[in-house]
Scaffold this motif. Structure first.
Motif, PDB file in Angstrom:
ATOM      1  N   ALA A 339     -94.415  78.637 120.256  1.00  0.00           N
ATOM      2  CA  ALA A 339     -93.309  77.690 120.343  1.00  0.00           C
ATOM      3  C   ALA A 339     -92.010  78.382 120.739  1.00  0.00           C
ATOM      4  O   ALA A 339     -91.806  79.583 120.503  1.00  0.00           O
ATOM      5  CB  ALA A 339     -93.118  77.001 118.996  1.00  0.00           C
ATOM      6  N   LEU A 341     -88.196  77.573 119.713  1.00  0.00           N
ATOM      7  CA  LEU A 341     -87.528  76.754 118.707  1.00  0.00           C
ATOM      8  C   LEU A 341     -86.116  77.268 118.463  1.00  0.00           C
ATOM      9  O   LEU A 341     -85.886  78.471 118.387  1.00  0.00           O
ATOM     10  CB  LEU A 341     -88.311  76.800 117.391  1.00  0.00           C
ATOM     11  CG  LEU A 341     -87.879  75.805 116.320  1.00  0.00           C
ATOM     12  CD1 LEU A 341     -88.445  74.421 116.614  1.00  0.00           C
ATOM     13  CD2 LEU A 341     -88.330  76.262 114.929  1.00  0.00           C
ATOM     14  N   MET A 353     -87.419  72.644 121.093  1.00  0.00           N
ATOM     15  CA  MET A 353     -88.547  72.297 120.211  1.00  0.00           C
ATOM     16  C   MET A 353     -89.731  72.109 121.141  1.00  0.00           C
ATOM     17  O   MET A 353     -90.260  71.014 121.303  1.00  0.00           O
ATOM     18  CB  MET A 353     -88.219  71.028 119.425  1.00  0.00           C
ATOM     19  CG  MET A 353     -88.950  70.868 118.112  1.00  0.00           C
ATOM     20  SD  MET A 353     -88.403  69.405 117.215  1.00  0.00           S
ATOM     21  CE  MET A 353     -89.244  69.719 115.642  1.00  0.00           C
ATOM     22  N   GLN A 363     -98.387  71.991 113.505  1.00  0.00           N
ATOM     23  CA  GLN A 363     -97.166  72.729 113.195  1.00  0.00           C
ATOM     24  C   GLN A 363     -95.956  71.830 112.983  1.00  0.00           C
ATOM     25  O   GLN A 363     -94.885  72.300 112.582  1.00  0.00           O
ATOM     26  CB  GLN A 363     -96.867  73.738 114.310  1.00  0.00           C
ATOM     27  CG  GLN A 363     -97.915  74.820 114.435  1.00  0.00           C
ATOM     28  CD  GLN A 363     -97.457  75.995 115.288  1.00  0.00           C
ATOM     29  OE1 GLN A 363     -96.708  75.829 116.248  1.00  0.00           O
ATOM     30  NE2 GLN A 363     -97.898  77.178 114.933  1.00  0.00           N
ATOM     31  N   MET A 367     -92.040  72.816 111.649  1.00  0.00           N
ATOM     32  CA  MET A 367     -91.062  72.923 112.728  1.00  0.00           C
ATOM     33  C   MET A 367     -89.943  71.899 112.565  1.00  0.00           C
ATOM     34  O   MET A 367     -88.763  72.210 112.782  1.00  0.00           O
ATOM     35  CB  MET A 367     -91.754  72.737 114.079  1.00  0.00           C
ATOM     36  CG  MET A 367     -92.764  73.825 114.417  1.00  0.00           C
ATOM     37  SD  MET A 367     -91.979  75.448 114.546  1.00  0.00           S
ATOM     38  CE  MET A 367     -93.367  76.454 115.110  1.00  0.00           C
ATOM     39  N   LEU A 385     -88.175  80.912 110.882  1.00  0.00           N
ATOM     40  CA  LEU A 385     -88.755  80.594 112.182  1.00  0.00           C
ATOM     41  C   LEU A 385     -88.013  81.257 113.332  1.00  0.00           C
ATOM     42  O   LEU A 385     -88.292  80.954 114.500  1.00  0.00           O
ATOM     43  CB  LEU A 385     -88.773  79.072 112.381  1.00  0.00           C
ATOM     44  CG  LEU A 385     -89.535  78.271 111.315  1.00  0.00           C
ATOM     45  CD1 LEU A 385     -89.421  76.778 111.581  1.00  0.00           C
ATOM     46  CD2 LEU A 385     -90.994  78.696 111.250  1.00  0.00           C
TER      47      LEU A 385
END
Length: 405
Positions: A339, A341, A353, A363, A367, A385
């Motif tokens: 990802a 993010l 995102m 996920q 997230m 993250l």
């Protein structure tokens, strides 16, 4: 008329947060923002297709696993399993909300070379350290536990049957969206066609009808159209739509027990889908970037590639009948299949995102929570993250997730 829960035009000219994309990622974020103590802002979710008929959230095979090659991805899936087990309580005790559970038939990775067997061994060590219950199986052990496989070419297998298998991701998506709407999050049926950028900020989004909406933050949760949205802000994003094919079939001679989600060395995967059905899927060969509106099936792929592999690996699948089939798409991160993010380092109110590469459904709770924390507090407060941040994209430094299907 827009569908129930959607409006045709925004009620305001300005929002604290505008989320581009209202599928499971955008809806997870919208819902989690309503959970954040300290966030009292206005939120607009813009969804180009409120039917959701072609979105990845709906066309997903809806599986969950802990067998990843990076610890953070393992932790994220563990959170999802726990969150869904207690979904009703986590969503405020609404009696309409079901608790979800994982059908724990597990994932079974099959290695036909010593090199891949070494990868499974290394991954298992990491997974065990993170609390997973992954077991390594020799070919003889696989044959003893699952006698329907042909394992003549197999060196090693890897399986985990705790919080790993099928789950109802579609219901989670529905309740993220419905609950967010009931809590006052505004959903509009429309498409963002332009972003107005002034230096290091996005000032507004423009909708297809020409209406301009000012924003405090804008979140790119546009799935396979993520790179297009980023380009509106003049920002590169290594995300491509990639087609993935799925078939559901019955067998003349059923296996008599659950089929783990089996990842054949060829890349074809298969699993139990229902009491009398099985599901299998794969990517195309070749696997080029697709048009985000292309959902046509490759009918030759089944006959020439998939069915022969199924029949070789599970001889009882020599006599099978396809019940239904479809093509979906991944928002595939060509840098590292992980990802992207959080904020852009130079346009800090533009938030990514994107790029979940096939494991977005499982996920989405973590997230959405994480990005809601960042918007509210300027930092991740549950799981860190930050390794998914855009900085690595800018540097071209991959954080490779090796266990991608």
């Amino acid at each position: 008329m827009p569908p129930k829960g959607f409006t045709s035009t925004p009620a305001r000219d300005s929002y604290d947060v505008v989320i581009i994309g209202g599928a499971i990622m955008g809806s997870s974020l919208a819902w989690w923002l309503t959970e954040m103590a300290g966030f009292n802002g206005s939120v607009l979710v813009v969804e180009r297709d409120p039917s959701y008929l072609k979105c990845a959230s709906v066309l997903s095979n809806s599986s969950i696993r802990q067998q990843f090659s990076t610890e953070l991805n393992i932790r994220i899936s563990q959170f999802t399993a726990d969150f869904c087990r207690n979904l009703r309580a986590n969503m405020g005790g609404d009696e309409r909300v079901p608790n979800l559970h994982v059908h724990n038939f597990g994932y079974l990775y099959l290695a036909d070379t010593e090199a891949f067997a070494d990868v499974l061994r290394a991954n298992q060590a990491l997974q065990l350290s993170a609390g997973a219950e992954t077991r390594l199986l020799t070919a003889d052990q696989i044959a003893a536990e699952y006698p329907f496989y042909n394992v003549d070419d197999i060196v090693l297998g890897s399986i985990n049957t705790k919080d790993e298998g099928y789950w109802d991701g579609g219901t989670l998506f529905e309740w993220f969206r419905r609950s967010a709407q009931s809590r006052g999050i505004e959903y509009v049926a429309g498409e963002v066609t332009a972003l107005t950028r002034s230096g290091g900020r996005i000032e507004s989004v423009t909708l297809a009808d020409g209406r301009r909406v000012a924003c405090g933050h804008v979140v790119n949760a546009a799935g396979t159209r993520g790179a297009r949205v980023a380009s509106m802000a003049g920002l590169p994003l290594p995300i491509e739509p990639r087609k993935r094919y799925t078939w559901v079939f019955t067998a003349e001679t059923p296996l008599g027990r659950d089929l783990p989600l089996t990842i054949d060395p060829s890349g074809v995967h298969m699993r139990t889908d229902g009491p009398q059905t099985y599901l299998c899927g794969c990517k195309g060969d070749p696997d080029p970037e697709a048009d985000p509106d292309d959902f046509a099936m490759d009918h030759g792929l089944w006959e020439n590639h998939v069915w022969p592999i199924l029949a070789t690996r599970v001889p009882q699948f020599e006599a099978i009948r396809v019940v239904t089939e479809w093509a979906g798409q991944y928002d595939y991160n060509i840098l590292d299949q992980n990802a992207v993010l959080g904020p852009h380092p130079e346009v800090d109110n533009f938030l990514f995102m994107n790029g979940f590469s096939g494991h977005g459904l499982q996920q989405s709770p973590a997230m959405g929570r994480g990005l809601a924390e960042w918007i509210t507090h300027g930092e991740y407060r549950s799981l860190d993250l930050s390794p998914f941040g855009y900085d690595r994209v800018a540097r071209g430094e991959a954080m490779v997730e090796g266990a991608v299907i």
